[in-house]
Write a protein that holds these residues in place. Structure first.
Motif: not given
Length: 459
Positions: A322-332
């Motif tokens: 999920r963290l990878k998905e969050k980063i891909a979704a725009g987490a800086d």
């Protein structure tokens, strides 16, 4: 085939068994848990099950977080118990249908409105972190100069190349006076930014956006506001994002949020139209000039978005996915939940560094205040593990000033292990002990006469 555990012992006992089943089976077979409402107690001429729906909600959340795929109820459970489970399920499903699609099933086209759709907009390049907010600019500078984009270690000199964020939440009631005074004290000690939770632990407090706006107006400082998905539907979230942007609240921590539980209003309805990944995608759209429907938007936002992660999550594989998905979704940037075990943090940082797109990390620290506090966090808070040696240290001093001092010492030791690899730390003081936050970082130049000048003078 699915494997399950039903019955006696109540949610806590079933959780222990189900957790071991998930660890043993991995993703090979889904695990189902259906606890009863605890051991019945004879009251007069009746057998009463004592596990409340609020208690059921706490353990439903823990079961889902551990990797259990379905949660139900057995003996003694009532509709209220199942409603609590449904609330937890909505949280982990983000309001979506999370039923797995059978292998080989045809792809189903999404349902679309009959209204004529506007032509898709053209995404604009995101505004660089160095030009979004003062906080994002400092994070970007440290990430590139001291940590070489995550490819090198670099010892921080002090406030000039280290980020410190301290959580300060609204007090109960109508006044902003106390949290603003706290924020002023922290800023004068060299702290970069205060972050404010969004209804922490599903309790009722003043809006964090109102407190953030008051802090920024009275202290001339940026803040970070948490944005969670629990209380507002998609329309409400979008409306708040637009309004908050106009108020100068551009630093966000995007989280899914705790479901309503024991506290002020345990029967409040959890919304969860989106989870944190969906919300990050929506904010990313604003940052490239598109609305949630993908249409051209009037303007382009420059939000700086952090997101949360639990290095000690029971289902670590799911957490990192999920963290990878969050980063891909725009987490800086990533702000971790509190960590008390150096080995846990070591693995987490190594795994994040191996991501296709590594991002800066703020190391979460929650200084312990007593032995009782350490035992509670270890045994009662999901995703939190306090190693036996740390609990033994706290047991040796008990509580009071000695307990607070030992908690500070433990947090300082952990910070010193990893300060060369993170852009900074995120301190969550307990019981209003904000001076402890400064004590953790005092040896790095905070709380000194020149700490503010070093923080503000660095370019």
């Amino acid at each position: 085939p699915a494997l399950g555990r039903v019955g006696e012992g109540g949610p806590a006992a079933i959780y222990d068994v189900a957790e071991e089943m998930v660890r043993a089976l991995g993703s090979s077979s889904p695990v189902i848990a259906c606890p009863n409402a605890g051991h019945p107690k004879r009251v007069g001429h009746r057998n009463i099950y004592l596990a409340t729906e609020e208690y059921f909600l706490v353990y439903a959340k823990r079961l889902f977080k551990s990797g259990v795929r379905m949660v139900g109820g057995c003996c003694g459970t009532k509709p209220e118990h199942i409603a609590s489970v449904a609330s937890a399920a909505r949280m982990f499903g983000g309001g979506a249908d999370v039923t797995p699609v059978p292998e080989g099933a045809p792809e189903i086209a999404p349902v679309t409105s009959k209204k004529k759709k506007a032509e898709a907009g053209v995404a604009q390049p995101e505004i660089p972190l160095s030009d979004r907010t003062s906080l994002s600019a400092k994070v970007a500078r440290i990430w590139e100069q001291r940590l070489k984009g995550g490819t090198a270690k670099g010892a921080p000199k002090g406030p000039e190349d280290f980020i410190v964020s301290v959580e300060v939440n609204p007090s109960p009631g109508l006044s902003c006076e106390k949290p603003i005074a706290t924020a002023k004290m922290l800023r004068e000690a060299g702290v970069d930014v205060v972050n404010i939770a969004d209804g922490p632990r599903a309790t009722v407090r003043m809006s964090n956006t109102a407190l953030a706006e008051a802090m920024q107006r009275e202290l001339g400082t940026e803040t970070i506001i948490h944005v969670c998905c629990r209380d507002r539907n998609v329309l409400g979230l979008m409306s708040d994002l637009l309004g908050n942007y106009s108020r100068g609240l551009h630093n966000l921590v995007v989280i899914t949020g705790d479901p309503p539980k024991m506290g002020d209003f345990p029967k409040a309805t959890a919304v969860f139209d989106l989870d944190s990944i969906g919300l990050l995608k929506m904010i990313h759209g604003l940052n490239v000039g598109l609305d949630p429907a993908g249409n051209q938007f009037a303007g382009q936002a420059k939000y700086f978005c952090a997101t949360g992660a639990e290095p000690g999550a029971v289902d670590y594989e799911r957490e990192m996915r999920r963290l990878k998905e969050k980063i891909a979704a725009g987490a800086d940037m990533v702000m971790t939940q509190p960590v008390y075990d150096g080995a846990v943090m070591r693995k987490f940082l190594d795994d994040v560094a191996a991501f296709p797109k590594p991002v800066p990390v703020l190391f979460g620290l929650c200084p312990l205040v007593s032995s009782r506090n350490a035992e509670f966090l270890h045994n009662e808070v999901p995703g939190m593990s306090v190693p036996e040696n740390v609990r033994a240290r706290m047991a040796a001093v008990g509580g009071g000033p000695a307990g607070v001092a030992e908690g500070v010492a433990i947090a300082k030791e952990l910070l010193d292990q990893f300060k060369d690899e993170v852009v900074g730390c995120y301190v969550m003081p307990q019981l209003g002990k904000y001076e402890a936050a400064i004590d953790i970082i005092r040896h790095m130049g905070y709380g000194a006469e020149d700490s503010v000048a070093r923080r503000d003078g660095a370019k």
